[in-house]
Structures are given as structure tokens and as C-alpha cells.
Scaffold this motif. Structure first.
Motif, PDB file in Angstrom:
ATOM      1  N   ASN A  56      40.416  57.939  42.726  1.00 42.18           N
ATOM      2  CA  ASN A  56      40.611  56.540  43.109  1.00 42.18           C
ATOM      3  C   ASN A  56      41.839  56.461  44.015  1.00 42.18           C
ATOM      4  OD1 ASN A  56      40.992  53.811  43.340  1.00 42.18           O
ATOM      5  ND2 ASN A  56      41.015  53.386  41.139  1.00 42.18           N
ATOM      6  N   LEU A  57      41.593  56.414  45.318  1.00 39.75           N
ATOM      7  CA  LEU A  57      42.696  56.445  46.287  1.00 39.75           C
ATOM      8  C   LEU A  57      43.537  55.178  46.250  1.00 39.75           C
ATOM      9  CD1 LEU A  57      40.852  58.060  49.339  1.00 39.75           C
ATOM     10  CD2 LEU A  57      42.408  59.170  47.717  1.00 39.75           C
ATOM     11  N   ALA A  58      43.023  54.107  45.657  1.00 36.05           N
ATOM     12  CA  ALA A  58      43.772  52.859  45.569  1.00 36.05           C
ATOM     13  C   ALA A  58      44.798  52.885  44.435  1.00 36.05           C
ATOM     14  CB  ALA A  58      42.810  51.689  45.381  1.00 36.05           C
ATOM     15  N   ASN A  59      44.678  53.898  43.582  1.00 42.75           N
ATOM     16  CA  ASN A  59      45.582  54.015  42.434  1.00 42.75           C
ATOM     17  C   ASN A  59      46.370  55.307  42.560  1.00 42.75           C
ATOM     18  OD1 ASN A  59      46.858  54.233  39.986  1.00 42.75           O
ATOM     19  ND2 ASN A  59      45.017  53.889  38.732  1.00 42.75           N
ATOM     20  N   ARG A  60      47.659  55.199  42.880  1.00 46.18           N
ATOM     21  CA  ARG A  60      48.483  56.392  43.082  1.00 46.18           C
ATOM     22  C   ARG A  60      48.722  57.175  41.800  1.00 46.18           C
ATOM     23  NH1 ARG A  60      53.253  54.699  47.430  1.00 46.18           N
ATOM     24  NH2 ARG A  60      51.827  54.139  49.147  1.00 46.18           N
TER      25      ARG A  60
END
Length: 242
Positions: free
Chosen positions: A214-218
Motif C-alpha cells: 500500500n504505497l499510500a501508507n508509509r
């Protein structure tokens, strides 16, 4: 031109089509299957050509047990060759089996896990990758707690279908400005036979799932992905066992 006939006689039990029944004032009754096959006519050694025989007819007869014995004795008396093994490669039941399997509806995915005997899980490759080396232990603990049995390499050889579990991890990559998220996939495969020809066996996947980064969640790590994937599997597993 000489024709060679093969007659196959079988008293059917509960495992097949019917069971013996009793009638008042009469002895036990059998369902008897009589099968005829034509062996290739130009065969110099008929026994070697039996596996190539073609089905001519298959009939059922409702007979008293004395009649069954008399018929078996008669066929044995007139036979030129007796006591031929009904080996699998003779494929006696194939035409009937194909029609039976063809009519069956496809099973929903969770049903393929119902009453499952367990899986063989070779985690050597997974354990050799730094990001996924803890995956196999996590999976074994979580799935074992839910009732999934993990089989040894020796045990799986005795389980029909030789079910195997596979987990793959693909690393996060960047190339020429493109970001390729890491991913985790899991599958369970088994040996299966083809409906159109039950003599042919292949390998099929009965369950599969995958989770990508999930690239939106670092804070989304490979551990997050394997937890999510295991949750997906356990949802189907628990539904199947309910």
C-alpha cells in the motif's frame, strides 16, 4: 475376420451404484452390471490389447443371488482367458465416470477447503529472503491454530492429491522512475484429473490470494501484507469448516 469379446461381470456394492435388497419370501437380490468390450481384431496377443478395448455395451440386471452365481459360472466356463485383472489402465468405468463428472456443478472456492487433509509447505526459498524470513513461522502458527494440518514431505506422498502450499514474496523495486510495489502471494495446489479424460492428471490451484504494498501508507510493511493475506485465507477456511 475374428472378433474377440471381453465380458466384464461385477456385483455392485454400496460404493458403486446399488446395494443388495431383500424381498419378502425371496432371497437377497443383486444389481449385476454386465459390460462388453471389443478388443482390436488384428491383435496377435489379446491380453496385451485389452487396455485398448472399446466399450460396446454396459447393462444392469436385477437378479437373485443364485442367478448371479449361475451367470458367473457360465461366463467363466465359456471364457477362453480367465481371471484378467481389472487394473486402472483398463479404464472400465471411464465413459460412465466422464458423464457423471460432466454433470457436476463447479464447487465454490470455500468448499474446496472443507474437510481438507492438510498441506506440505516448503518454506526454504521464503526463509532465505531477509524481508520474508519470518513469514513461514507466522503462517504455520496462525493456520495451525485454525485447524490446518502441515504435512511432512513423507506424509504428503500418502495423501490423495498431494496438496502443497506455496508463498512467494516479490521485493519493492524502482526502475526508470517507476515504482513496483512489493507483493505477497499464497496458493494451495493439488493433483487433479480432467473431466474429459479422467486418465489424465495435472496440477490445479484450489485456493490463491495476493496482497500488494500500500504505497499510500508509509508504515505498510511486508509483515502487514502477510497478515492481511492470512486473514483472507482464514476467512475462507473458517467458512468452509462452518
Amino acid at each position: 475376420m475374428r472378433k474377440i469379446w471381453s465380458i466384464y461381470l461385477s456385483v455392485l456394492l454400496v460404493h458403486f451404484l446399488a446395494v443388495p435388497v431383500s424381498r419378502a419370501g425371496a432371497e437377497e437380490i443383486d444389481w449385476v452390471m454386465i459390460e462388453a468390450r471389443l478388443v482390436p481384431q488384428n491383435c496377435s496377443k489379446p491380453l496385451e490389447c485389452v487396455p485398448k478395448s472399446s466399450l460396446i455395451l454396459r447393462n444392469l440386471a436385477f437378479m437373485e443371488q443364485d442367478e448371479t452365481r449361475e451367470l458367473a459360472l457360465f461366463l467363466n466356463r465359456i471364457a477362453t482367458v480367465r481371471g484378467i485383472d481389472a487394473k486402472d489402465n483398463l479404464n472400465y468405468s471411464s465413459p460412465m465416470m466422464i458423464q457423471t463428472l460432466h454433470q457436476k456443478p463447479k464447487a465454490d472456492k470455500p468448499l474446496l477447503l472443507k474437510g481438507h487433509p492438510g498441506v506440505y509447505f516448503d518454506s526454504a526459498t521464503l526463509d532465505s529472503i531477509s524481508e520474508s524470513k519470518a513469514f513461514s513461522e507466522f503462517v504455520r502458527v496462525q493456520l495451525s491454530a485454525a485447524g490446518v494440518r502441515f504435512l511432512s514431505k513423507e506424509e504428503v506422498e500418502h495423501i490423495p492429491g498431494r496438496p502443497k502450499m506455496s508463498i512467494r514474496f516479490n521485493r519493492h523495486r524502482e526502475s526508470e522512475g517507476c515504482i513496483i510495489p512489493f507483493s505477497v502471494s499464497m496458493s494451495i495446489s493439488e493433483e487433479t484429473v480432467l473431466v474429459r479424460n479422467p486418465a489424465l492428471k495435472t496440477t490445479s490451484t484450489i485456493w490463491s490470494g495476493s496482497v500488494r504494498e500500500n504505497l499510500a501508507n508509509r508504515n505498510y510493511r511486508p509483515e502487514s501484507a502477510i497478515r492481511e493475506l492470512v486473514e483472507k485465507f482464514l476467512a475462507d477456511w473458517n467458512a468452509a469448516q462452518a
